[in-house]
Design a protein around this motif. Sequence first.
Motif, mmCIF file in Angstrom:
data_model
loop_
_atom_site.group_PDB
_atom_site.id
_atom_site.type_symbol
_atom_site.label_atom_id
_atom_site.label_comp_id
_atom_site.label_asym_id
_atom_site.label_seq_id
_atom_site.Cartn_x
_atom_site.Cartn_y
_atom_site.Cartn_z
ATOM 1 N N GLU A 15 0.794 -1.224 0.000
ATOM 2 C CA GLU A 15 0.000 0.000 0.000
ATOM 3 C C GLU A 15 0.834 1.286 0.000
ATOM 4 O OE1 GLU A 15 -3.354 0.026 2.606
ATOM 5 O OE2 GLU A 15 -3.346 2.212 2.779
ATOM 6 N N ASP A 16 1.899 1.318 0.830
ATOM 7 C CA ASP A 16 2.651 2.578 0.928
ATOM 8 C C ASP A 16 3.361 2.912 -0.382
ATOM 9 O OD1 ASP A 16 4.185 0.293 1.483
ATOM 10 O OD2 ASP A 16 5.715 1.452 2.549
ATOM 11 N N VAL A 17 3.882 1.888 -1.051
ATOM 12 C CA VAL A 17 4.577 2.128 -2.328
ATOM 13 C C VAL A 17 3.570 2.584 -3.389
ATOM 14 C CG1 VAL A 17 5.960 1.075 -4.166
ATOM 15 C CG2 VAL A 17 6.326 0.382 -1.786
ATOM 16 N N LEU A 18 2.470 1.857 -3.468
ATOM 17 C CA LEU A 18 1.435 2.197 -4.453
ATOM 18 C C LEU A 18 0.935 3.635 -4.238
ATOM 19 C CD1 LEU A 18 -0.618 1.564 -6.682
ATOM 20 C CD2 LEU A 18 -2.001 0.342 -4.996
ATOM 21 N N ARG A 19 0.678 3.940 -2.974
ATOM 22 C CA ARG A 19 0.147 5.268 -2.659
ATOM 23 C C ARG A 19 1.134 6.367 -3.049
ATOM 24 N NH1 ARG A 19 -3.939 6.342 1.897
ATOM 25 N NH2 ARG A 19 -3.859 8.592 2.071
ATOM 26 N N SER A 20 2.406 6.133 -2.791
ATOM 27 C CA SER A 20 3.359 7.194 -3.124
ATOM 28 C C SER A 20 3.516 7.336 -4.651
ATOM 29 C CB SER A 20 4.704 6.984 -2.410
ATOM 30 O OG SER A 20 5.468 6.043 -3.100
ATOM 31 N N ARG A 21 3.412 6.224 -5.377
ATOM 32 C CA ARG A 21 3.495 6.332 -6.839
ATOM 33 C C ARG A 21 2.275 7.061 -7.428
ATOM 34 N NH1 ARG A 21 8.102 5.770 -6.219
ATOM 35 N NH2 ARG A 21 9.425 4.024 -6.834
ATOM 36 N N VAL A 22 1.113 6.800 -6.869
ATOM 37 C CA VAL A 22 -0.104 7.509 -7.315
ATOM 38 C C VAL A 22 0.088 9.010 -7.072
ATOM 39 C CG1 VAL A 22 -2.569 7.895 -6.807
ATOM 40 C CG2 VAL A 22 -1.671 5.558 -6.976
ATOM 41 N N ASN A 23 0.607 9.342 -5.877
ATOM 42 C CA ASN A 23 0.819 10.759 -5.554
ATOM 43 C C ASN A 23 1.841 11.410 -6.476
ATOM 44 O OD1 ASN A 23 -1.044 11.088 -3.571
ATOM 45 N ND2 ASN A 23 0.320 10.449 -1.923
ATOM 46 N N GLU A 24 2.855 10.642 -6.852
ATOM 47 C CA GLU A 24 3.873 11.215 -7.746
ATOM 48 C C GLU A 24 3.272 11.598 -9.100
ATOM 49 O OE1 GLU A 24 7.192 8.464 -7.864
ATOM 50 O OE2 GLU A 24 7.415 8.716 -5.686
ATOM 51 N N VAL A 25 2.398 10.742 -9.612
ATOM 52 C CA VAL A 25 1.760 11.078 -10.896
ATOM 53 C C VAL A 25 0.952 12.373 -10.740
ATOM 54 C CG1 VAL A 25 0.027 10.346 -12.599
ATOM 55 C CG2 VAL A 25 1.677 8.681 -11.713
ATOM 56 N N LEU A 26 0.206 12.465 -9.635
ATOM 57 C CA LEU A 26 -0.607 13.667 -9.419
ATOM 58 C C LEU A 26 0.267 14.905 -9.223
ATOM 59 C CD1 LEU A 26 -3.331 12.064 -7.127
ATOM 60 C CD2 LEU A 26 -3.660 12.920 -9.461
ATOM 61 N N LYS A 27 1.385 14.716 -8.520
ATOM 62 C CA LYS A 27 2.299 15.852 -8.315
ATOM 63 C C LYS A 27 2.923 16.281 -9.641
ATOM 64 C CE LYS A 27 4.191 14.720 -4.087
ATOM 65 N NZ LYS A 27 5.362 14.028 -3.661
ATOM 66 N N ASP A 28 3.256 15.295 -10.464
ATOM 67 C CA ASP A 28 3.807 15.598 -11.799
ATOM 68 C C ASP A 28 2.842 16.477 -12.598
ATOM 69 O OD1 ASP A 28 6.209 14.326 -11.605
ATOM 70 O OD2 ASP A 28 5.672 12.605 -12.869
ATOM 71 N N ALA A 29 1.548 16.201 -12.451
ATOM 72 C CA ALA A 29 0.558 16.975 -13.211
ATOM 73 C C ALA A 29 0.412 18.380 -12.629
ATOM 74 C CB ALA A 29 -0.789 16.258 -13.203
ATOM 75 N N ASP A 30 0.727 18.522 -11.350
ATOM 76 C CA ASP A 30 0.829 19.835 -10.710
ATOM 77 C C ASP A 30 -0.456 20.660 -10.792
ATOM 78 O OD1 ASP A 30 2.253 21.712 -9.279
ATOM 79 O OD2 ASP A 30 3.068 22.710 -11.056
ATOM 80 N N GLY A 31 -1.596 19.995 -10.827
ATOM 81 C CA GLY A 31 -2.869 20.725 -10.817
ATOM 82 C C GLY A 31 -3.195 21.464 -12.098
ATOM 83 N N ARG A 32 -2.422 21.219 -13.153
ATOM 84 C CA ARG A 32 -2.753 21.899 -14.428
ATOM 85 C C ARG A 32 -4.043 21.330 -15.002
ATOM 86 N NH1 ARG A 32 1.693 24.351 -16.725
ATOM 87 N NH2 ARG A 32 3.593 23.823 -15.624
ATOM 88 N N PRO A 33 -4.868 22.170 -15.606
ATOM 89 C CA PRO A 33 -6.047 21.626 -16.290
ATOM 90 C C PRO A 33 -5.594 20.717 -17.438
ATOM 91 C CG PRO A 33 -6.151 24.032 -16.160
ATOM 92 C CD PRO A 33 -4.782 23.633 -15.698
ATOM 93 N N GLY A 34 -6.299 19.611 -17.625
ATOM 94 C CA GLY A 34 -5.963 18.736 -18.753
ATOM 95 C C GLY A 34 -5.201 17.496 -18.364
ATOM 96 N N HIS A 35 -5.285 17.067 -17.093
ATOM 97 C CA HIS A 35 -4.708 15.763 -16.743
ATOM 98 C C HIS A 35 -5.822 14.776 -16.429
ATOM 99 C CE1 HIS A 35 -2.749 12.872 -13.688
ATOM 100 N NE2 HIS A 35 -2.480 12.446 -14.906
ATOM 101 N N ILE A 36 -5.760 13.610 -17.076
ATOM 102 C CA ILE A 36 -6.673 12.508 -16.763
ATOM 103 C C ILE A 36 -5.810 11.406 -16.174
ATOM 104 C CG2 ILE A 36 -8.241 10.788 -17.752
ATOM 105 C CD1 ILE A 36 -8.223 13.136 -20.141
ATOM 106 N N PHE A 37 -6.101 10.998 -14.949
ATOM 107 C CA PHE A 37 -5.298 9.942 -14.325
ATOM 108 C C PHE A 37 -5.651 8.602 -14.961
ATOM 109 C CE2 PHE A 37 -3.944 6.699 -11.488
ATOM 110 C CZ PHE A 37 -2.829 7.208 -10.838
#
Length: 381
Positions: free
Chosen positions: A331-353
């Motif tokens: 769980e901890d590894v998966l969760r941090s990888r999910v967060n990294e993808v979201l951080k990479d997108a940086d809240g810009r409009p136009g990201h679909i996970f």
Amino acid sequence: MSKPGSIEETAVNHASPATKDSDSRDLTQPPESPTGSRFVKACLCQPVDRTPVWLLRQAGRYMPEYMTVRKHHTLLEICRTPEIASEVTITAAERLSVDAAIIFADLLLPFTPMGVDFEFLAGEGPVVHSPIRTLEQIQALRTDRVEDLLYVSRAIERVAGHFSSPRPDGDQLGIIGFCGAPFTLASYMIEGGSSRNYIETKRMMYSDCAAWSLLMEKLVTVLVAYAAQQVEAGADVIQVFDSWAGALGIADYRDYCLAPTTELVRRIQALGVPVIYFGVDTASLLPSMRETGADVLGFDWRISLAEGWKTLGYSCAVQGNLDPITLFAPEDVLRSRVNEVLKDADGRPGHIFNLGHGIVPGTPVENVIRTVEWVKEFGVR
Ligand code: CP3
């Protein structure tokens, strides 16, 4: 409500790149999001309340509900029976509580009306019995029987009917239709199945220009008409799968595939829907793939989303890109990888996970469900 761009119109209007009739979308302007769908809005780079999420091959063998259906029916039976295909599509979207449903179908379905016989063999994937290797075989391919694929549209209509009212959070679930890209479909026709080195495909590409061009042209004709049927039936977005484009070097992609793929993308956009263009192992091809004009590019996990999007100058929306095998991690590894993808997108409009490729058999369902929940929690603007 039916969408602009009727089947007849598109099938006949072959060489025209769109924008001609009043119904077609003006490609210099982004289409308006027709629904209150955060998924469709994100495809158009419009701001949304939170990052939309769906997953490649969300209905598949990892899911017990799918395996129960699969016990009684072959893959092709499921695809060709609208009642079953729609049920499988709806069940997966509801079980995972994602923001979009991709119609249950397969990339190879258009082969049948083109006159190319194939089957799925357990453990081997698709097998084309008489691979297409000559100009004469390509000349014999039919492009006038796309109506034989209307069972996919009937399934889409059922899915669209089921999801016609907004969900409790007020959002309209997006409905994704799809087709293969010319190169990836040609590779199955020519190789006769999956391939490691694409020798026969590249041999034709390099040495028989007339055969390759005619094959690309015929595939585009069929795929545009097929996509038009899906849009007419209620698909909000069309995803074009160029799964194996990553086998091509940049020059080969540009010389042999970019033009027909661009024509396909533009003609689907002219139907009034955004196009997601996805491939695997395409980090170096992304700037060329961008030239097709697709509204969204799908990334695999071999490139960071931040880097890939920056390379594109943030000029389109992006979809991705968690490694699907991360779903086997603690769980901890998966969760941090999910967060990294979201951080990479940086809240810009136009990201679909999404994942960087499809969910594989054996993936723990609870990890898939958790991943969707985390995106919903953390992917807030
Ligand atoms: O939720 C979904 O995404 C399901 C709908 C779907 C299927 N195929 C059903 C399917 C979609 C979007 C596809 C697209 C598809 N088909 C692609 C592009 C996506 C990708 O993976 O890059 C490709 C390359 C194909 C061709 C194909 N179909 C192959 C190579 C295989 C065998 C590999 C495998 O996973 O077994 C298939 C079979 C297939 N298509 C399955 C499913 C659920 C699994 C087989 C089964 O149920 O027996």
